[in-house]
Motif scaffolding. Structure first.
Motif, mmCIF file in Angstrom:
data_model
loop_
_atom_site.group_PDB
_atom_site.id
_atom_site.type_symbol
_atom_site.label_atom_id
_atom_site.label_comp_id
_atom_site.label_asym_id
_atom_site.label_seq_id
_atom_site.Cartn_x
_atom_site.Cartn_y
_atom_site.Cartn_z
ATOM 1 N N GLU A 357 0.772 -1.243 0.000
ATOM 2 C CA GLU A 357 0.000 0.000 0.000
ATOM 3 C C GLU A 357 0.809 1.304 0.000
ATOM 4 O O GLU A 357 0.421 2.288 -0.619
ATOM 5 C CB GLU A 357 -0.951 0.018 1.212
ATOM 6 C CG GLU A 357 -2.146 -0.888 1.054
ATOM 7 C CD GLU A 357 -3.008 -0.533 -0.136
ATOM 8 O OE1 GLU A 357 -2.879 -1.229 -1.168
ATOM 9 O OE2 GLU A 357 -3.791 0.433 -0.065
ATOM 10 N N ARG A 361 -0.531 4.402 -2.384
ATOM 11 C CA ARG A 361 -1.543 5.141 -1.609
ATOM 12 C C ARG A 361 -0.871 6.374 -1.014
ATOM 13 O O ARG A 361 0.143 6.267 -0.334
ATOM 14 C CB ARG A 361 -2.162 4.291 -0.508
ATOM 15 C CG ARG A 361 -3.547 4.859 -0.139
ATOM 16 C CD ARG A 361 -4.068 4.403 1.196
ATOM 17 N NE ARG A 361 -4.426 3.008 1.267
ATOM 18 C CZ ARG A 361 -5.272 2.521 2.170
ATOM 19 N NH1 ARG A 361 -5.878 3.329 3.037
ATOM 20 N NH2 ARG A 361 -5.508 1.225 2.230
ATOM 21 N N ARG A 432 -7.050 -3.515 -6.466
ATOM 22 C CA ARG A 432 -7.815 -3.085 -5.298
ATOM 23 C C ARG A 432 -9.282 -3.126 -5.696
ATOM 24 O O ARG A 432 -9.667 -2.580 -6.734
ATOM 25 C CB ARG A 432 -7.393 -1.648 -4.929
ATOM 26 C CG ARG A 432 -8.295 -0.932 -3.923
ATOM 27 C CD ARG A 432 -7.941 -1.260 -2.492
ATOM 28 N NE ARG A 432 -9.065 -0.923 -1.616
ATOM 29 C CZ ARG A 432 -9.069 0.095 -0.751
ATOM 30 N NH1 ARG A 432 -8.009 0.850 -0.616
ATOM 31 N NH2 ARG A 432 -10.135 0.336 0.010
#
Ligand code: NG6
Ligand code: CA
Length: 508
Positions: A357, A361, A432
């Protein structure tokens, strides 16, 4: 001037657009940081560093917690942001040398082109890193095609990265301050005779290289790539932040009567981290922390300019980062040693280059004084969505191939974001979907030991429930095969079946 009665965007589908002031289309500013991690801002949980100016945007706008760059490195992320196309669709969308040709086809739709079609003036100030020219750039003539040829009316850029040559600014294709009697030569293959390098001349360095970064020396900093000439044109690293800031401010002042789009692509906190002396030592965390403070200050000054020019109520600001954090990215600059309790990735696993992540992100904030209600949003959103969303904002019909119109998410009208998203890290991809992420099996190092980052590679499938397990500690691929199969089916439908053909991450 009297306000018009009918909304400029009355013909469009969604609520937000009709509220937009009728007189003038809103200005749009994208502030893009380089390698800023999910946990690097006090508004995203950092306790060891204070970023009050960015925090003011976060607390006065939408603070997204589930927003992504398309990729865990710079070039692909910038490609996705500007074109609305997933970077893995373009095999050349990978970290580019300073001599790489322009990556975006000049026929490709881009955010600035779309906005120009709606009467906008468009500008970029800062880091480009999407290639220039067609393969053999002569830096002593106009360098093209480049940003001007893919939609920017004005472009004041550095070609690639702060650690790559050429270490000069380029103003609408022309190297700024170039003395024709001292022409620039650039090579990524070999040194120019007699020129010092980081490898051979350590005595000339005031920043030591750790891996890579041992070619030409500029301002005592060894770079990637070889450069000769162009002495007068070379940038001052410690002044870069101020320089780009003043160019961004000048742009706003010059175009305040147009609707304008400014892509302000800041260089911090990418290496080499070279805070101005005003910020050096201020974070207690070494140069990486110092340049985050510097970037925060620049953003505060920039927003102040918008305010002073009376533009803040009519300007949408989007602030985000091109990929996640890295500490040692090739120089000995105390980023590791002085980190203390700071967590650049927050609770996320991995970092820059990673399919975990923290790779893609990133902090993501949308701010529009008087228009956007302050809130937090966990909607799934990606930078690739900006093209279609901004298009919708300005009343254009143009859409990007992989770009969803999530204008209402961007402006906080709804929290219903994307259903799914493919993220990328050095040509590897993952899906995702909802609260879940599926990472297919990939060969290669589990950890890149140079940068000390877990890359996300495993011989088996990985499946995580990010809502329950944001730190990706419990791989549920074996215990939840139904979910895994569902994820694989969705992933292959978007991505095709050749996703295991990847290219090696080369840190050189
Ligand atoms: C790597 C560089 C790294 C950084 C990165 C690009 C080496 C050893 N490492 O190859 O320092 O420049 O490329 O970063 O050269 S990015 O944020 O622009 O993608
Ligand atoms: Ca980056």
């Amino acid at each position: 001037m009297p306000a018009l009665a009918a909304g400029m965007f009355a013909g469009c589908q969604s609520g937000t657009k009709q509220k937009v002031d009728t007189e003038k289309k809103p200005n749009i500013v994208v502030i893009y940081l380089d390698d800023l991690g999910y946990g690097d801002l006090s508004s995203y949980g950092a306790t060891e560093i204070k970023t009050p100016n960015i925090d003011a945007l976060a607390s006065g706008g939408v603070r997204f917690t589930n927003a992504y760059a398309t990729s865990a490195t710079c070039t692909p992320s910038r490609y996705g942001l500007l074109t609305g196309v997933y970077p893995w669709r373009n095999k050349d969308a990978k970290i580019l040398p300073g001599t790489a040709p322009l990556l975006i086809d000049t026929a490709q739709m881009t955010i600035p082109k779309m906005l120009k079609s709606q009467g906008y003036h468009t500008g970029i100030v800062g880091k480009w890193h999407l290639g220039l020219g067609t393969g053999h750039v002569n830096w002593n003539q106009r360098v093209s095609p480049g940003p001007n040829e893919v939609g920017f009316d004005e472009a004041y850029i550095m070609a690639a990265t702060q650690d790559r040559v050429p270490t000069v600014y380029i103003n609408n294709g022309y190297v700024d301050n170039l003395d024709p009697k001292d022409p620039i030569e650039i090579s990524y293959k070999q040194n120019f005779e007699g020129e010092p390098t980081g490898l051979d001349n350590p005595e000339m360095l005031n920043l030591k290289w750790h891996h890579g970064h041992n070619n030409s020396i500029v301002n005592g900093i060894p770079r990637i790539g070889f450069m000769k000439g162009g002495e007068a044109a070379k940038w001052s690293d410690v002044d870069m932040a101020d320089h780009f800031l003043s160019k961004a401010q000048d742009y706003v002042k010059a175009h305040k009567s147009d609707p304008f789009f400014l892509y302000y692509a800041m260089q911090q906190p990418h290496v080499p981290r070279t805070p101005h002396p005003r910020f050096a030592g201020k974070s207690g965390m070494g140069p990486r922390g110092d340049v985050i403070l510097e970037a925060d200050w620049c953003i505060g000054e920039f927003v102040k300019t918008l305010e002073e020019e009376g533009l803040l109520e009519n300007t949408l600001i989007v602030l985000t980062s091109d990929n996640g954090p890295v500490l040692n990215d090739g120089y000995y600059d105390d980023a590791v040693e002085k980190l203390g309790n700071h967590k650049p990735a927050g609770a996320l696993r991995g970092g820059k280059y990673s399919l975990f992540e923290a790779g893609a992100r990133v902090p993501f904030i949308s701010y529009w004084r008087g228009k956007i209600k302050p809130q937090e949003s966990d909607a799934l959103l990606c930078q690739v969505d900006l093209l279609s969303s901004l298009s919708s904002l300005v009343g254009s019909q143009i859409k990007g191939q992989d770009s969803q119109d999530l204008l209402d998410v961007l402006t906080g009208e709804t929290k219903l974001g994307r259903e799914e998203l493919v993220i990328e890290a050095t040509t590897r991809t993952a899906l995702r979907k909802g609260d879940w992420i599926m990472i297919p099996p990939y060969k290669g190092w589990a950890v890149n030991t140079y940068v000390n980052i877990e890359l996300g590679n495993l011989k088996n499938y990985q499946l995580y429930n990010l809502k329950k397990d944001i730190g990706q500690q419990n791989n549920l691929a074996e215990s939840n095969t139904d979910k895994l199969n569902e994820m694989i089916t969705t992933f292959e439908a978007i991505r095709g079946k050749d996703y295991s053909k990847t290219q090696k991450l080369e840190l050189k």
